[in-house]
Design a protein around this motif. Structure first.
Motif: not given
Length: 152
Positions: A20-28
Motif C-alpha cells: 500500500e505505498h504505490g501511486r495514489l489512484r482514484v476510481s469511480g
C-alpha cells in the motif's frame, strides 16, 4: 463548491509488490489525486476531470537531495518530484531528465526530455515545508521548440 462524490475510491497499491505505498489512484469518478508526506503532515492535491496531478512536500532544511539531483535544494526537489508523480512514472524517470523553467507570473513549467510539458505551482505549506504541485493537462502539451506533425 464541488459536492462530495461517494462513488470515488482511493487506492495506492504498488504495481511491483502489491504493498500500500504505490501511486495514489482514484476510481469511480473522473479525477486524479496525489499525496506527499513531510514533517508529520500529509499534503494532498486533487484534479477534477481529465489530466493528472502530482504534489510533493519536502522539509525546507532537507539534506542529501543533491546526491540524487545535483545542485537540488528542497524547492528544486519538490518541483521535480511533483512532475514525475503527475507524469505517472515516478522515480522510474531519472530526476535529471526534468527541466524546470520559471515563468514571469510566478508559476513554472517543466519538460521531461521526451517532450511532455507540465504546469507547475509553488504553494504555501506548513511552516518549514516546501510544497510544489504539477499538472499534466488532459491533452499533453509538447515542447513548443519541436515541430508538430502538421508543420511549424
Amino acid at each position: 463548491m464541488t459536492e462530495l462524490l461517494p462513488a470515488a475510491r482511493l487506492s495506492s497499491r504498488c504495481e511491483r509488490c502489491g504493498g500500500e505505498h504505490g501511486r495514489l489512484r482514484v476510481s469511480g469518478v473522473d479525477a486524479s489525486a496525489s499525496v506527499s508526506y513531510a514533517e508529520g503532515w500529509a499534503v494532498v492535491a486533487t484534479l477534477e476531470g481529465e489530466g493528472r496531478v502530482g504534489v510533493d512536500a519536502v522539509s525546507g532544511p532537507a539534506s542529501g537531495l543533491d546526491r540524487v539531483l545535483p545542485g537540488a535544494d528542497a524547492r528544486a526537489w519538490a518541483r521535480v518530484e511533483a512532475v514525475v508523480k503527475a507524469d505517472g512514472r515516478g522515480l522510474d524517470i531519472d530526476p535529471a531528465r526534468v527541466r524546470v523553467t520559471a515563468r514571469e507570473d510566478g508559476t513554472w513549467s517543466a519538460t521531461i526530455d521526451d517532450g511532455l510539458t507540465l504546469h507547475g505551482y509553488d504553494v504555501a505549506g506548513p511552516d518549514g515545508v516546501v510544497v510544489a504541485v504539477a499538472v499534466l493537462p488532459a491533452t499533453p502539451v509538447t515542447d513548443r521548440r519541436r515541430p508538430s506533425p502538421a508543420g511549424p
